[in-house]
Scaffold this motif. Sequence first.
Motif, mmCIF file in Angstrom:
data_model
loop_
_atom_site.group_PDB
_atom_site.id
_atom_site.type_symbol
_atom_site.label_atom_id
_atom_site.label_comp_id
_atom_site.label_asym_id
_atom_site.label_seq_id
_atom_site.Cartn_x
_atom_site.Cartn_y
_atom_site.Cartn_z
ATOM 1 N N ASP A 149 7.623 3.354 0.304
ATOM 2 C CA ASP A 149 8.510 2.326 -0.241
ATOM 3 C C ASP A 149 9.637 2.946 -1.068
ATOM 4 O O ASP A 149 9.444 3.958 -1.744
ATOM 5 N N LYS A 198 -6.724 -4.064 -5.538
ATOM 6 C CA LYS A 198 -7.479 -5.012 -4.723
ATOM 7 C C LYS A 198 -8.928 -5.030 -5.207
ATOM 8 O O LYS A 198 -9.681 -4.063 -4.988
ATOM 9 N N GLU A 221 3.561 1.224 -1.519
ATOM 10 C CA GLU A 221 3.160 2.303 -0.622
ATOM 11 C C GLU A 221 3.980 3.564 -0.891
ATOM 12 O O GLU A 221 5.043 3.525 -1.498
ATOM 13 N N ALA A 246 10.997 -1.355 -4.868
ATOM 14 C CA ALA A 246 9.593 -1.783 -4.862
ATOM 15 C C ALA A 246 9.156 -2.270 -6.233
ATOM 16 O O ALA A 246 8.458 -3.285 -6.355
ATOM 17 N N ASP A 304 -2.257 -8.213 -6.250
ATOM 18 C CA ASP A 304 -2.149 -8.689 -4.874
ATOM 19 C C ASP A 304 -1.307 -7.784 -3.985
ATOM 20 O O ASP A 304 -1.396 -7.861 -2.753
ATOM 21 N N GLU A 305 -0.476 -6.924 -4.599
ATOM 22 C CA GLU A 305 0.432 -6.076 -3.833
ATOM 23 C C GLU A 305 0.188 -4.605 -4.131
ATOM 24 O O GLU A 305 -0.349 -4.244 -5.183
ATOM 25 N N GLN A 312 3.649 -8.101 -8.433
ATOM 26 C CA GLN A 312 2.192 -8.194 -8.526
ATOM 27 C C GLN A 312 1.509 -6.941 -7.969
ATOM 28 O O GLN A 312 0.339 -6.989 -7.590
ATOM 29 N N SER A 313 2.237 -5.838 -7.922
ATOM 30 C CA SER A 313 1.651 -4.577 -7.454
ATOM 31 C C SER A 313 0.841 -3.931 -8.562
ATOM 32 O O SER A 313 1.040 -4.199 -9.752
ATOM 33 N N LYS A 337 8.064 -6.031 -6.004
ATOM 34 C CA LYS A 337 6.603 -6.188 -5.932
ATOM 35 C C LYS A 337 6.031 -6.345 -7.348
ATOM 36 O O LYS A 337 5.359 -5.457 -7.885
#
Length: 347
Positions: free
Chosen positions: A65, A38, A62, A70, A58-59, A76-77, A74
């Motif tokens: 997860d 972020k 966690e 994940a 954006d992602e 865009q993690s 995800k």
Amino acid sequence: MKIAVDAMGGDYAPKEVVQGIELARDAYPDVTFQLFGKSDQIKQYLKNDQNIDVIQADEVIEMGDEPVKAVRTKKQSSIVLAATAVKEGDADAFFSAGNTGAILAAGLFIVGRIKGIDRPGLTTTLPVITGKDAGKFVMIDVGANADTKVLNIYQYALMGKYYAQNVHKVANPRIGLLNNGTEADKGDMAHRKVHDLLAADKDINFVGNVESRELLNGVADVVVTDGFTGNAVLKSIEGTALSMLKLIKGSIMAGGTKSKFGALMLKGTFGDIANSMDYSQYGGAVLLGVKAPVVKTHGSSKAPTIKNTIGQIRDIIDSNMISDLNTYLTDHAEDLKQIKDSIKNSK
């Protein structure tokens, strides 16, 4: 040299990750960093962006997860984007303090396995605290694979050898097989087969079976085991060290003025003991067997540990370990195929 960093991974991310990267940047000016996460949160703690690129993710994957799901969903993690940067050649290594399973999955499915390695293994460096050989040793696997086959442990020995040889600069690393006794016939059938394979390999300096109670005494430079056992032993070592320190502190506090005064006199000694048991000084755990360095440090890591881990990654890249291991696997492809076939035929 460029390192892709999951800036959102860890209990204290992104603050401690950013501060650790800045410490590493100042210590290693030849390294540049890609911080994935972020952007607004990262820049909040970034004092100086020299040699540091902030890339929006954006992602966030966690800690709770499910790892493989994940990584697959995800896209865009920060973990997936950092691993992809390595896969596409935009970075030389991938680092995270985040979800262990997701890091391993990203290393395996995105960065990719080295041809000839069936299962990558998670490697950590631990201290040798007694005797003339006081220093450090490598243990593999410490949690990547709970269900491990004979061939996997044999390959761990090869990978551990190149790690100790190239990164730790040990000329002829002593390889030990973690077992419940030192005799050649100890352990279950799988351990006996691994023992015989390692003993017959002239390219490996095999010192035989080693027991867990001797690990911190320098019995080997590389200790190989399955991921379930390795993880249990690692956590046992961690827990024992913490418990002993608490026991000593509790005894001092309950011992009155004389004990407290004695402890004050020995404060420096206690500090030296704590430092010798702190394996975070060696960096993080390395996923060996993938095409580029993938390194994971503890989720509770603070900035100094982050900085130490970057130093470790820098040493791995400089060492050409992966290139040398690749060359060995290519040159000995036929021999390794025969070993694999012999294991299958012995079932």
